[in-house]
Design an enzyme around this catalytic site. Structure first.
Site, short mmCIF file in Angstrom:
data_model
loop_
_atom_site.label_atom_id
_atom_site.label_comp_id
_atom_site.label_asym_id
_atom_site.label_seq_id
_atom_site.Cartn_x
_atom_site.Cartn_y
_atom_site.Cartn_z
N ALA A 95 0.87 -1.17 0.00
CA ALA A 95 0.00 0.00 0.00
C ALA A 95 0.91 1.22 0.00
CB ALA A 95 -0.89 -0.01 1.23
N GLY A 116 0.61 -4.95 0.93
CA GLY A 116 -0.60 -4.99 0.12
C GLY A 116 -0.42 -5.72 -1.20
N GLU A 157 -0.89 -9.23 -0.40
CA GLU A 157 -2.31 -9.40 -0.03
C GLU A 157 -3.22 -9.43 -1.26
OE1 GLU A 157 -1.77 -6.17 2.89
OE2 GLU A 157 -2.84 -7.46 4.29
N GLU A 161 4.68 -5.14 7.36
CA GLU A 161 3.91 -4.12 8.10
C GLU A 161 4.35 -3.93 9.54
OE1 GLU A 161 2.59 -6.33 5.98
OE2 GLU A 161 0.97 -5.42 4.82
N1 CO8 Z 1 4.61 3.19 -0.95
C1 CO8 Z 1 4.98 4.33 -1.53
N2 CO8 Z 1 6.08 4.46 -2.32
C2 CO8 Z 1 6.81 3.36 -2.52
C3 CO8 Z 1 6.48 2.12 -1.95
C4 CO8 Z 1 5.31 2.05 -1.13
N3 CO8 Z 1 4.88 0.91 -0.57
N4 CO8 Z 1 7.41 1.21 -2.31
C5 CO8 Z 1 8.28 1.86 -3.09
N5 CO8 Z 1 7.93 3.15 -3.22
C6 CO8 Z 1 8.63 4.21 -3.97
C7 CO8 Z 1 9.88 4.65 -3.25
O1 CO8 Z 1 9.59 5.60 -2.25
C8 CO8 Z 1 10.70 5.21 -4.40
O2 CO8 Z 1 10.23 6.51 -4.68
P1 CO8 Z 1 11.28 7.68 -5.08
O3 CO8 Z 1 11.96 7.16 -6.33
O4 CO8 Z 1 10.41 8.85 -5.31
O5 CO8 Z 1 12.21 7.80 -3.92
C9 CO8 Z 1 10.32 4.32 -5.58
O6 CO8 Z 1 9.11 3.67 -5.21
C10 CO8 Z 1 11.35 3.26 -5.84
O7 CO8 Z 1 11.58 2.56 -4.63
P2 CO8 Z 1 13.05 2.36 -4.01
O8 CO8 Z 1 13.96 3.46 -4.43
O9 CO8 Z 1 12.87 2.12 -2.53
O10 CO8 Z 1 13.46 1.02 -4.76
P3 CO8 Z 1 14.50 -0.05 -4.25
O11 CO8 Z 1 14.80 -0.95 -5.39
O12 CO8 Z 1 15.66 0.57 -3.55
O13 CO8 Z 1 13.69 -0.90 -3.12
C11 CO8 Z 1 11.77 -2.00 -2.22
C12 CO8 Z 1 12.54 -1.63 -3.49
C13 CO8 Z 1 12.59 -2.99 -1.38
C14 CO8 Z 1 10.47 -2.69 -2.67
C15 CO8 Z 1 11.48 -0.72 -1.40
O14 CO8 Z 1 10.90 0.26 -2.25
C16 CO8 Z 1 10.54 -0.93 -0.25
O15 CO8 Z 1 10.93 -1.46 0.78
N6 CO8 Z 1 9.26 -0.49 -0.41
C17 CO8 Z 1 8.29 -0.55 0.65
C18 CO8 Z 1 7.81 -1.98 0.87
C19 CO8 Z 1 6.81 -2.04 2.01
O16 CO8 Z 1 7.11 -1.79 3.15
N7 CO8 Z 1 5.56 -2.41 1.67
C20 CO8 Z 1 4.51 -2.51 2.62
C21 CO8 Z 1 3.77 -1.23 2.74
S1 CO8 Z 1 2.57 -1.26 4.02
C22 CO8 Z 1 1.30 -2.10 3.36
O17 CO8 Z 1 1.34 -2.58 2.26
C23 CO8 Z 1 0.12 -2.20 4.23
C24 CO8 Z 1 -1.05 -2.82 3.51
C25 CO8 Z 1 -2.28 -2.80 4.36
C26 CO8 Z 1 -2.77 -1.39 4.57
C27 CO8 Z 1 -4.04 -1.45 5.36
C28 CO8 Z 1 -4.59 -0.11 5.62
C29 CO8 Z 1 -5.87 -0.20 6.38
#
Ligand code: CO8
Length: 264
Positions: free
Chosen positions: A70, A115, A118, A138
């Site tokens: 998400a 997400g 999920e 998460e």
């Molecule tokens: N949300 C927003 N932006 C994201 C997300 C995300 N989940 N994942 C990646 N991005 C963005 C980064 O911020 C980055 O943006 P920018 O270029 O502007 O800095 C761009 O995508 C590229 O990402 P990275 O530079 O980080 O790419 P890497 O190759 O270095 O890393 C990863 C890739 C490992 C996937 C890394 O991006 C990462 O760890 N992302 C987050 C993963 C994460 O924690 N996901 C879980 C999120 S929480 C969730 O999903 C909850 C769901 C349930 C919600 C329920 C609500 C009620």
């Protein structure tokens, strides 16, 4: 649609989640679009299988990310009430993927985190490219999986493995996901869409109405006691016996010829 791409050919809808700047992370707009497009697909007779996949990242890499979760930038300032609304907004299209008449295949082409894992679990079948990474990070963000992850992961891989993934936030690779039953198949990246399409065509070649009734029987019976579930199955079995496809499928077998199945 700003964040989804839909292509339909030969009764297969390929639905791509496409937010290249955020590795296809799911924000409110994407969830709204997903709900709208799935509603449209459900009503279309010319679509029998939906393949859900992720679009390329901003460098054009098609196998970087399915869905990286998400959208954290959107969630960071959520109040408890807004977070609940966001969770419910996701649950509606996720339940559509799970319960819609058409079969849903998720082609996981890279990161399937939070997400992303999920939404993949809400589909009927998952095929992963060999570079795919699955995880529920998460708890490391101070939240819990809120798009059905605490429920669907335990149902798919068992409570012990689900608890380990959710509590440790350890990611697992595609082969481990296959080993624990989170995905149905792992293939080389370039074989991902051909494999998903081949499976879709095989499913379409069967009686489509029977497949949709079988899907309903599996889904509806899963949370019922076995006695009522088997009775429900008998009722649905009865309904399939009133179809053209039943007469044709069984008739063709007895006449030793190939069946010409339709969708009823
Ligand atoms: N949300 C927003 N932006 C994201 C997300 C995300 N989940 N994942 C990646 N991005 C963005 C980064 O911020 C980055 O943006 P920018 O270029 O502007 O800095 C761009 O995508 C590229 O990402 P990275 O530079 O980080 O790419 P890497 O190759 O270095 O890393 C990863 C890739 C490992 C996937 C890394 O991006 C990462 O760890 N992302 C987050 C993963 C994460 O924690 N996901 C879980 C999120 S929480 C969730 O999903 C909850 C769901 C349930 C919600 C329920 C609500 C009620």
């Amino acid at each position: 649609m700003n964040n989804l791409v839909l292509e339909v050919a030969e009764e297969i809808a390929v639905l791509k989640i496409s937010r290249p700047a955020a590795l296809n992370a799911l924000n409110s707009e994407t969830l709204d679009e997903l709900n709208e497009v799935l509603t449209e697909i459900e009503a279309r007779d010319d679509i029998k299988v939906v393949i859900l996949t992720g679009g390329p990242d901003k460098k054009g890499n098609e196998f970087k990310s399915f869905v990286a979760g998400a959208d954290i930038a959107e969630m960071v300032n959520f109040t408890a009430a807004e977070a609940r609304t966001f969770g419910i907004k996701a649950s509606v299209p996720f339940f559509k993927l799970m319960n819609m008449r058409q079969v849903t295949i998720c082609a996981v082409n890279g990161f399937a985190l939070g997400g992303g894992c999920e939404i993949a679990m809400a589909c009927d079948i998952r095929i992963a490219s060999d570079n795919a990474i699955f995880g529920q990070p998460e708890c490391g963000l101070g939240i819990i999986p809120g798009f059905g992850g605490t429920q669907r992961l335990a149902r798919l891989v068992g409570m012990g493995r689900a608890k380990e993934m959710i509590f440790t936030c350890d990611n697992i690779d595609a082969n481990e996901a296959y080993r624990i039953g989170l995905v149905n198949k792992v293939v080389a990246a370039e074989e991902l869409m051909p494999t998903a399409t081949k499976m879709a065509k095989k499913i379409i070649s069967k009686g489509s109405y029977a497949v949709s009734i079988a899907k309903a029987a599996i889904n509806n019976g899963y949370d019922m006691d076995i006695k009522n579930a088997v009775e429900m199955e008998a009722n649905l079995f009865g309904i399939t016996c009133s179809t053209h496809d039943k007469a044709e499928g069984m008739g063709a077998f007895l006449e030793k010829r190939a069946a010409e199945l339709t969708d009823f």
